[in-house]
Design a protein around this motif. Structure first.
Motif, mmCIF file in Angstrom:
data_model
loop_
_atom_site.group_PDB
_atom_site.id
_atom_site.type_symbol
_atom_site.label_atom_id
_atom_site.label_comp_id
_atom_site.label_asym_id
_atom_site.label_seq_id
_atom_site.Cartn_x
_atom_site.Cartn_y
_atom_site.Cartn_z
ATOM 1 N N ARG A 226 -6.386 22.851 10.135
ATOM 2 C CA ARG A 226 -5.360 23.877 10.157
ATOM 3 C C ARG A 226 -5.988 25.242 9.961
ATOM 4 N NH1 ARG A 226 -2.710 20.547 5.551
ATOM 5 N NH2 ARG A 226 -4.904 19.993 5.510
ATOM 6 N N VAL B 66 3.122 33.925 10.437
ATOM 7 C CA VAL B 66 4.109 32.967 9.953
ATOM 8 C C VAL B 66 5.429 33.716 9.813
ATOM 9 C CG1 VAL B 66 4.785 31.389 8.116
ATOM 10 C CG2 VAL B 66 2.361 31.649 8.708
ATOM 11 N N GLY C 94 8.074 21.862 18.451
ATOM 12 C CA GLY C 94 7.609 21.655 17.088
ATOM 13 C C GLY C 94 8.226 20.433 16.456
ATOM 14 N N THR D 279 3.575 30.767 13.807
ATOM 15 C CA THR D 279 4.372 29.613 13.408
ATOM 16 C C THR D 279 5.742 30.124 12.976
ATOM 17 O OG1 THR D 279 2.463 28.305 12.722
ATOM 18 C CG2 THR D 279 4.593 27.744 11.726
ATOM 19 N N VAL E 53 10.598 23.691 12.607
ATOM 20 C CA VAL E 53 9.278 24.321 12.537
ATOM 21 C C VAL E 53 8.656 24.305 13.927
ATOM 22 C CG1 VAL E 53 6.985 24.277 11.493
ATOM 23 C CG2 VAL E 53 8.970 23.500 10.178
ATOM 24 N N PRO F 233 5.171 25.371 15.563
ATOM 25 C CA PRO F 233 3.844 25.827 15.137
ATOM 26 C C PRO F 233 3.201 26.770 16.153
ATOM 27 C CG PRO F 233 3.669 23.665 16.125
ATOM 28 C CD PRO F 233 5.133 24.012 16.124
ATOM 29 N N VAL G 283 -2.277 25.702 15.300
ATOM 30 C CA VAL G 283 -1.892 24.812 14.208
ATOM 31 C C VAL G 283 -1.797 23.393 14.753
ATOM 32 C CG1 VAL G 283 -0.089 24.209 12.544
ATOM 33 C CG2 VAL G 283 -0.647 26.613 12.975
ATOM 34 N N MET H 287 -0.385 20.099 14.916
ATOM 35 C CA MET H 287 0.858 19.506 14.447
ATOM 36 C C MET H 287 1.516 18.770 15.603
ATOM 37 S SD MET H 287 4.079 21.556 12.809
ATOM 38 C CE MET H 287 5.527 21.219 13.787
ATOM 39 N N LEU I 296 0.526 23.629 6.106
ATOM 40 C CA LEU I 296 0.217 23.806 7.527
ATOM 41 C C LEU I 296 -0.860 24.854 7.754
ATOM 42 C CD1 LEU I 296 3.648 23.667 9.406
ATOM 43 C CD2 LEU I 296 1.753 22.074 9.615
#
Length: 339
Positions: free
Chosen positions: A7, A17, A50, A269, A303, A305, A309, A311, A333
């Motif tokens: 990450r 973010v 996400g 994100t 979420v 990302p 990231v 994910m 994350l």
């Protein structure tokens, strides 16, 4: 449950973010969570990129403790000043404070070199209650807004956020918190575009005309400040609410597109979370919140990302989640230490 590989950390620049915390957004009125009206196509597309928590719950049916849960990652009761609670506005001001000893999502990002900002949309979510802790820039609610349509609601906080973001260098890490109160305001301020208020047909089974109470909160009656001023069925009120969600979703889509055009979206994100719901008769409340029903407490939690990231995309997570999980989920994350 989200992460599946390396990450990003503060050592890698240019990562953003963004948390959008939306008051009065109940989960079962989000089309991606099974609602029979297409209220949230932009949020649904975001979820496809996400993860969606299918069973997410608020920590409180009230404004300030719900946001306290997100920003601290702990039970908001720890911010309740029991000894000086009182009724009325004075109690609202003095009864809640996020003490310095609590964890802070913003401080955690700030300590790792992230630039931080918050833009809020309700007077209760204020610096005097400790909410501004860790935010280098805190855009509070203005009672004296010259142009409410431009300074309040999604448009207001999004515009302030974009102005702030364009002042950041492209390689800076940043964290921003946007608080949106549009759905609560939908009862007291007519939509700028009235088509949204009649977008859907009222449900026949919601044809009852609820009575109107004199006070700000009441059981089995609509609080007078939220009354439309003329007889309306419960179904017509629901249509107004769903139209307000649809209008909000369009604004969400526009914000994401604006970030894309600025070249910021890929490495950002984005989290969209409801802070609490609103009732249409469940538990005895109409157009209000404050009980402990699923209508008051079950919220969406999505979420999306950034591209850097690692994910799972398109995940639909069935485990129980809470607003207190937002902070540790984001820190994990980003590869940051969870307090």
């Amino acid at each position: 449950s989200l992460a599946c590989g390396p990450r990003p950390t503060a050592a890698r620049g240019g990562h953003g973010v963004l948390v959008l915390a939306i008051d009065a957004l109940r989960a079962d009125h989000v089309s991606g969570l099974g609602y029979d009206r297409a209220t949230t196509p932009a949020l649904d597309r975001m979820a496809e990129q996400g993860a969606t928590f299918l069973d997410a719950w608020s920590a409180s049916p009230e404004v300030l403790p719900a946001h306290a849960a997100i920003l601290s990652g702990v039970d908001p009761g720890l911010a309740q000043r029991i000894g000086i609670l009182s009724s009325g506005p004075a109690g609202d001001i003095t009864g809640w404070l996020l003490p310095d000893g609590l964890p802070s999502l913003a401080q955690s990002f700030l300590a790792q070199g992230f630039e931080t900002a918050a833009f809020v949309d309700h007077p209760a979510v204020s610096a005097i209650r400790g909410v501004a802790k860790g935010f280098q820039t805190f855009g509070g609610y203005r009672e004296d807004a010259i142009d409410p349509d431009l300074e309040l609601g999604f448009e207001g906080v999004a515009t302030k956020f974009v102005h702030w973001l364009t002042g950041r260098s492209a390689d800076a890490n940043w964290f921003a918190y946007l608080h949106v109160n549009d759905l609560e305001r939908a009862w007291t301020r007519p939509s700028a575009d009235p088509r949204w208020e009649t977008l859907y047909e009222p449900r026949p089974e919601m044809s009852a005309l609820p009575p109107v109470a004199e006070g700000d909160h009441a059981f089995f009656a609509i609080p007078r400040p939220r009354w439309a001023g003329a007889p309306r069925t419960l179904g017509e009120y629901e249509v107004r609410y769903d139209g307000a969600i649809g209008q909000l979703d369009v604004k969400l889509g526009r914000l994401l597109e604006r970030l894309r055009r600025l070249g910021r979206l890929d490495n950002t994100t984005v989290v969209v979370v409801g802070t609490f719901g609103v009732s249409f008769g469940e538990g005895g409340l109409f157009l209000d919140t404050g009980a402990l029903t699923a209508a008051d407490l079950r919220v969406p939690f999505v979420v999306r990302p950034g591209t850097d990231v690692a994910m799972r995309r398109g995940a639909r997570l069935g485990g129980v989640a809470s607003l207190v999980d937002v902070a540790p989920t984001l820190l994990d994350l980003m590869g940051l230490r969870v307090p």
